[in-house]
Motif scaffolding. Structure first.
Motif, PDB file in Angstrom:
ATOM      1  N   ALA A 149       0.833  -1.198   0.000  1.00 41.79           N
ATOM      2  CA  ALA A 149       0.000   0.000   0.000  1.00 41.79           C
ATOM      3  C   ALA A 149       0.869   1.249   0.000  1.00 41.79           C
ATOM      4  O   ALA A 149       1.944   1.278   0.579  1.00 41.79           O
ATOM      5  CB  ALA A 149      -0.912  -0.001   1.216  1.00 41.79           C
ATOM      6  N   ARG A 150       0.385   2.251  -0.685  1.00 39.62           N
ATOM      7  CA  ARG A 150       1.052   3.550  -0.686  1.00 39.62           C
ATOM      8  C   ARG A 150       0.186   4.546   0.064  1.00 39.62           C
ATOM      9  O   ARG A 150      -1.011   4.368   0.194  1.00 39.62           O
ATOM     10  CB  ARG A 150       1.263   4.029  -2.126  1.00 39.62           C
ATOM     11  CG  ARG A 150       2.243   3.162  -2.850  1.00 39.62           C
ATOM     12  CD  ARG A 150       2.487   3.525  -4.287  1.00 39.62           C
ATOM     13  NE  ARG A 150       1.975   4.800  -4.716  1.00 39.62           N
ATOM     14  CZ  ARG A 150       1.751   5.117  -5.983  1.00 39.62           C
ATOM     15  NH1 ARG A 150       1.972   4.230  -6.910  1.00 39.62           N
ATOM     16  NH2 ARG A 150       1.322   6.289  -6.323  1.00 39.62           N
ATOM     17  N   THR A 151       0.805   5.617   0.531  1.00 37.62           N
ATOM     18  CA  THR A 151       0.080   6.635   1.272  1.00 37.62           C
ATOM     19  C   THR A 151      -0.085   7.872   0.400  1.00 37.62           C
ATOM     20  O   THR A 151       0.871   8.341  -0.229  1.00 37.62           O
ATOM     21  CB  THR A 151       0.840   7.023   2.554  1.00 37.62           C
ATOM     22  OG1 THR A 151       1.045   5.836   3.326  1.00 37.62           O
ATOM     23  CG2 THR A 151       0.055   8.009   3.379  1.00 37.62           C
ATOM     24  N   SER A 195      -4.270   5.327   3.084  1.00 40.53           N
ATOM     25  CA  SER A 195      -3.599   4.249   2.385  1.00 40.53           C
ATOM     26  C   SER A 195      -4.347   3.913   1.091  1.00 40.53           C
ATOM     27  O   SER A 195      -5.569   3.799   1.078  1.00 40.53           O
ATOM     28  CB  SER A 195      -3.542   3.015   3.278  1.00 40.53           C
ATOM     29  OG  SER A 195      -2.950   1.947   2.588  1.00 40.53           O
ATOM     30  N   GLU A 217      -4.465   0.999  -1.735  1.00 39.75           N
ATOM     31  CA  GLU A 217      -4.062  -0.400  -1.876  1.00 39.75           C
ATOM     32  C   GLU A 217      -3.498  -0.724  -3.262  1.00 39.75           C
ATOM     33  O   GLU A 217      -2.702  -1.625  -3.398  1.00 39.75           O
ATOM     34  CB  GLU A 217      -5.263  -1.313  -1.593  1.00 39.75           C
ATOM     35  CG  GLU A 217      -5.792  -1.207  -0.175  1.00 39.75           C
ATOM     36  CD  GLU A 217      -4.783  -1.659   0.867  1.00 39.75           C
ATOM     37  OE1 GLU A 217      -3.988  -2.580   0.572  1.00 39.75           O
ATOM     38  OE2 GLU A 217      -4.785  -1.091   1.964  1.00 39.75           O
TER      39      GLU A 217
END
Length: 77
Positions: A2-4, A11, A13
């Motif tokens: 996951a990236r923010t 987050s 996904e």
């Protein structure tokens, strides 16, 4: 993985997302490469044929043109 999101800090996904699914902000600042436009990536393939055709037409006009009489100039008098 996951990236923010840099804008809303939530987050995301999907790794290949270009925009945040929550706020719509660009994810380019979060490690993804910024997307270049179509013209920025493909300008040689657009400009190249235009330049080649222009040069060929100019060469044709230069070598085929004449200053004297030609078959298409008819004198009226």
């Amino acid at each position: 993985m996951a990236r923010t999101c840099p804008a809303c800090s939530k987050s995301v996904e999907v790794e290949s997302a270009h925009n945040c699914i929550h706020c719509g902000a660009s994810m380019a600042g979060a490690g993804a490469a910024p997307s270049r436009g179509f013209l920025a990536e493909n300008w040689p393939w657009i400009v190249g044929p235009i330049v080649v055709v222009t040069v060929l037409v100019l060469l044709l006009l230069y070598f085929m043109g004449s200053e004297g009489d030609s078959g298409f100039n008819y004198k009226i008098y």
